[in-house]
Design an enzyme around this catalytic site. Structure first.
Site, PDB file in Angstrom:
ATOM      1  N   ARG A 165       0.819  -1.215   0.000  1.00 23.48           N
ATOM      2  CA  ARG A 165       0.000   0.000   0.000  1.00 23.48           C
ATOM      3  C   ARG A 165       0.854   1.266   0.000  1.00 23.48           C
ATOM      4  NH1 ARG A 165      -2.306  -3.713  -1.159  1.00 23.48           N
ATOM      5  NH2 ARG A 165      -4.205  -4.626  -0.287  1.00 23.48           N
ATOM      6  N   SER A 215     -11.349  -0.355   2.496  1.00 26.44           N
ATOM      7  CA  SER A 215     -10.648  -0.730   3.727  1.00 26.44           C
ATOM      8  C   SER A 215     -10.060   0.512   4.396  1.00 26.44           C
ATOM      9  CB  SER A 215      -9.525  -1.723   3.426  1.00 26.44           C
ATOM     10  OG  SER A 215     -10.050  -2.926   2.915  1.00 26.44           O
ATOM     11  N   GLU A 285      -5.187   3.415   5.655  1.00 23.10           N
ATOM     12  CA  GLU A 285      -5.002   3.536   4.207  1.00 23.10           C
ATOM     13  C   GLU A 285      -5.627   4.832   3.704  1.00 23.10           C
ATOM     14  OE1 GLU A 285      -6.263   0.323   1.775  1.00 23.10           O
ATOM     15  OE2 GLU A 285      -5.572  -1.238   3.146  1.00 23.10           O
TER      16      GLU A 285
END
Length: 291
Positions: A165, A215, A285
């Site tokens: 990520r 998410s 995130e």
């Protein structure tokens, strides 16, 4: 004469998948490269900041709004597929599920995992989005970017310092214009079947119909953030109008006119509970704008 509209004081809650966000001082929705270049030149002439909001997923915008120009890329679409060589050229506003389905229909294998991710190609590249042990960096040959001063640059995928990520782009003021992907040839029927199975699995295990950003927390590998949160009994826990999904605990849903502060406080609470119980500091995130 350029036909793109530059609108003022438009609520950004209609431009995010969370349905949260105050007014944009200015907002633009370019449909092609010419309009994008015009908008960037306009911000330079006016000397105002530019914030890329993509198609509004993975994003929390302050209820007070964003100063300067908000750049919405959800109309910036286009896909060219070379079946013979497995090459896909795609504009950054194209949605991941659309690309996954078109790749499958063309008999190209490797993007089946992306079918249920509610984000754009541009956002996926910046965040190195992924699922099921796959990530977009594995298939990315190169990208074209536009700087906030109007300069184009072609960057190879291997030069983007990808991690879980993470990418170099998170620290650079560059707009992803397009991406070049390389997929493998396969049987279209089988690839479509796997793609549909992946989508059905997401529909069953994630709050697909609710207002979420995707998410919220990065997985503290090799552990799963959702499992840690669920073990603490936090499914369904609410702060104001924000609620931890009862279906998947790494999703926060806008259950009842949630404010940006509701979401931030809920994130803070979850992080504290996980740290107090496991000694693990969860990282988000979610990109936050206007705070």
């Amino acid at each position: 004469m350029n036909s793109i509209k530059l609108e003022k004081n438009i609520s950004l809650s209609n431009f995010t998948t969370w349905g949260i966000g105050g007014p944009a001082e200015w907002i633009a929705q370019p449909k092609n490269i010419e309009e994008l270049k015009y908008v960037i030149n306009w911000t330079n002439k006016k000397k105002i900041p530019c914030s890329v909001i993509g198609a509004g997923s993975n994003l929390l915008i302050n209820d007070k709004g964003i100063k300067g120009l908000s750049l919405c890329m959800r109309n910036f679409k286009g896909i060219e597929i070379d079946k013979n060589n497995g090459i896909i050229e795609v504009l950054s506003g194209e949605m991941l599920p659309t690309l996954a389905r078109k790749a499958a229909a063309s008999g190209l294998h490797g993007f089946e995992w992306a079918v249920g991710i509610p984000g754009t190609i541009g956002g996926a590249v910046v965040m190195n989005a992924g699922a099921q042990e796959h990530c977009i960096s594995s298939y990315l040959e190169s990208i074209t970017t536009l700087s906030l001063t109007g300069e184009y640059q072609r960057i190879k995928g291997k030069d983007l310092n990808f991690g879980y990520r993470q990418s170099l782009l998170q620290n650079e003021k560059l707009i992803v214009v397009s991406a070049r992907l390389k997929l493998a040839s396969g049987h279209a029927k089988e690839i479509r079947q796997v793609t549909n199975e992946n989508l059905n699995h997401r529909l069953k295990t994630q709050p697909y119909q609710a207002q979420t950003c995707g998410s919220v927390f990065r997985n503290p590998e090799p552990l799963k953030a959702a499992k840690l949160i669920e073990e603490l009994g936090l499914k369904g826990f609410r702060f104001g109008g924000a609620e931890i999904s009862k279906i998947h605990s790494n999703f926060i849903i806008n259950a009842n006119q949630a404010s940006s502060n509701d979401v931030r406080e809920l994130i803070k609470y979850v992080k504290k509970r996980v740290f107090d119980s496991y000694g693990i500091l969860l990282e988000t995130e979610v990109k936050q704008c206007g705070f």
